[in-house]
Scaffold this active site. Structure first.
Site, PDB file in Angstrom:
ATOM      1  N   GLU A 306     -18.046  64.819   6.037  1.00 19.84           N
ATOM      2  CA  GLU A 306     -19.481  65.021   5.851  1.00 19.84           C
ATOM      3  C   GLU A 306     -20.040  66.081   6.802  1.00 19.84           C
ATOM      4  OE1 GLU A 306     -20.401  60.958   6.379  1.00 19.84           O
ATOM      5  OE2 GLU A 306     -19.920  60.415   4.305  1.00 19.84           O
ATOM      6  N   ASP A 330     -17.221  55.305  10.462  1.00 20.09           N
ATOM      7  CA  ASP A 330     -18.554  54.726  10.374  1.00 20.09           C
ATOM      8  C   ASP A 330     -18.606  53.528  11.318  1.00 20.09           C
ATOM      9  OD1 ASP A 330     -19.215  56.472   8.365  1.00 20.09           O
ATOM     10  OD2 ASP A 330     -19.313  54.980   6.775  1.00 20.09           O
ATOM     11  N   HIS A 485     -22.024  57.340  12.802  1.00 21.84           N
ATOM     12  CA  HIS A 485     -20.620  57.665  13.031  1.00 21.84           C
ATOM     13  C   HIS A 485     -20.251  57.514  14.506  1.00 21.84           C
ATOM     14  CE1 HIS A 485     -20.745  60.473   9.273  1.00 21.84           C
ATOM     15  NE2 HIS A 485     -20.348  59.259   8.947  1.00 21.84           N
TER      16      HIS A 485
END
Length: 548
Positions: A306, A330, A485
């Site tokens: 991402e 995550d 994160h």
């Protein structure tokens, strides 16, 4: 000079993240004044020295012998010996550094040494090595690039890449590459076809396919899945080539593409513009962040899913300090002891008795974490691959398909999770949580794991609790975490991260370290001693980013 030689021998045991041994350059003469300082500095500059250590058992002229290089991390070891005033020089030198705005680490042994004692005391060794590891990491980022493939992913703030932060705090440039360049290289065969064939065969032999967790109406047929493998492998080749280049491309007529972008860290946006019509970046990201691929062992890349550049930097700090593959995750769920008991009938114990965090990621994580990670040149590729399976991605998440990693990290691993955050009006701050991975009973793990997407790798993490502040309980750690994160490094490296952050002028807003483990430049004490956390913020603000 004998102190210098012994310190050089000690620091020479360190390695860069590449695995290469650290080279120590010792000045040709002792340094007693400005002219000798200038000659030493010229030697250091010609040798590419990135950090300096001054050592002395005796008095010298502090402001005349200081390292005046503004961006070079520096330390001074003053011998604790009563016959000659090494400690007096250390104090005078630290005052000079503070007065001239040049932070330096002070190394002073707890016990007095006899004149005949040429050894380095254990507490001095610890500080010298901590300084060395952090200084090497700080010196390694300057002049390199963060390669942002794509832009902002799904509104994630960390993927809004800030060039000013990278330039001022890390000495890095930001190289922006549109994701259409990946598509162009796929469609026009801008990759090494011979290596692609070898990589594709490696995947067939070593990448074990797992269960298709899609509902029957969402499953892709075999031909489509094979096509997704083909494209995923090409993406991995292209992602690496964009980072560091590939001389083979020049031989194939692609001279510009062969250059790469001098990437030390990078990331891939993926969601959603890419993944809505192409395979996701999971295979590329998992392989790049791992310590091996079809060519064998190699240094991992700090490469973020991402395009979360701030988590990529968090990974980079750990990798530069340890030479190990980092876990991108995550920080997904806090499981209280009562919640685990209710869901599984199992009562948490040991490190986990206060609760656990479910670390999981919608796609990649370094395959090293399917086993106990070690330095990349000592990794276990075969064991990691056997412990990993690749599941067809959930079509609902990734309409373009792809393959997601699935593994379970073993329990009992000492590790450190960190996260860099940018705060308007404050700048970058770092948070650190040392702890352990946790192993649950197989059925308990399955019950909890399958409550979310089971195609993703899982690490159960228990932070060390202090009973105070953000580390009062495991719940507080989760509630106070600064982003979605985190980056996990093997080993309890929090103290090294604190030292490194101080070199870069990045304050640490929370950590769970013992006070005695904290090692920062001596001038940090001039900003206050009763509240070291607040003093850290004031010192970093006063000195400003390392690279201006």
């Amino acid at each position: 000079m004998a102190m210098a030689q012994s310190a050089a021998a000690l620091l020479g045991t360190l390695r860069h993240s590449s695995g290469d041994p650290v080279e120590c350059v010792v000045a040709e003469t002792c340094i007693g004044g400005a002219s000798e300082s200038a000659r030493a500095d010229a030697l250091f500059a010609a040798s590419g020295v990135g950090a300096t250590l001054t050592v002395t058992p005796c008095w010298c002229y502090g402001s005349e012998t200081m390292d005046m290089h503004a961006t070079r991390p520096k330390a001074v070891w003053g011998l604790n010996g009563t016959e000659r005033p090494g400690a007096v020089y250390l104090a005078a030198s630290m005052a000079g550094h503070a007065q001239q705005g040049l932070p330096a680490f002070a190394v002073y042994g707890r016990d007095v040494q006899d004149p005949s004692d040429a050894s380095i005391p254990a507490d001095v060794k610890d500080k010298l090595l901590r300084f060395g590891r952090a200084a090497i990491a700080a010196a390694s980022t300057a002049g390199t690039s963060y390669v942002a493939i794509g832009g902002t992913s799904m509104g994630i703030a960390g993927s809004c890449v800030d060039p000013a932060f990278f330039r001022r705090y890390l000495g890095m440039r930001v190289e922006s590459v549109d994701m259409s360049e990946v598509a162009r290289r796929i469609e026009h065969d801008v990759y090494d076809g011979v290596e692609y064939s070898r990589a594709r065969e490696w995947v067939k032999e070593h990448c074990r396919e797992g269960k298709d967790w899609n509902s029957p109406d969402k499953r892709r047929d075999r031909a489509r899945l094979d096509e997704e493998w083909d494209l995923s492998v090409k993406m991995a080749l292209i992602g690496r080539d964009l980072m560091i280049g590939n001389p083979r491309l020049a031989e194939l007529g692609h001279k510009e593409a062969a250059e790469g972008h001098d990437g030390l860290a990078g990331g891939f946006q993926g969601q959603r513009q890419w993944t809505d019509y192409r395979p996701n970046g999971d295979f590329m990201e998992a392989v790049l962040t791992s310590s091996f691929d079809w060519n064998g062992r190699r240094e991992p890349f700090a490469f973020a899913t991402e395009n979360d550049s701030l988590n990529a930097v968090s990974m980079l700090l750990g990798q530069l300090l340890t030479g190990t593959a980092q876990l991108f995750c995550d920080v997904r769920t806090y499981w209280s002891p009562d919640s685990v008991l209710r869901a599984t009938g199992y009562r948490l114990s040991g490190h986990a008795e206060g609760g656990i965090l479910h670390l999981i990621n919608s796609g990649p994580a370094a395959l090293d974490w399917a086993r106990v990670p070690g330095r990349w040149w000592e990794s276990d590729p075969e064991g990691c691959l056997v412990a990993t399976e690749w599941c067809p991605s959930i079509t609902e998440y990734f309409p373009g398909g792809g393959w997601s990693t699935r593994f379970l990290t073993p329990g009992g691993i000492e590790c450190t999770m960190c996260r860099l955050n940018l705060v308007e009006g404050l700048g970058p701050v770092l948070q650190i949580a040392e702890g352990w991975t946790v192993e649950l009973p197989a059925e308990g793990h399955r019950t909890l794991d399958e409550r979310t997407n089971p195609t993703w790798p899982t690490t159960w993490f228990a932070p060390r609790l202090t009973g105070q502040g953000a580390f009062s309980t495991c719940y507080d750690v989760m509630a106070a975490w600064g982003a979605n994160h985190g980056a996990v490094c093997v080993g309890h490296i929090g103290a090294d991260l604190v030292a490194l952050a101080s070199m870069l002028r990045i304050p640490v807003d929370r950590h769970n370290l013992d006070r005695d483990a904290i090692f920062r430049p001596a001038s940090w004490q001039r900003f206050g001693t009763t509240d070291a956390e607040s003093a850290d913020f004031r010192a970093c603000s006063a000195y400003g980013p390392l690279f201006g």
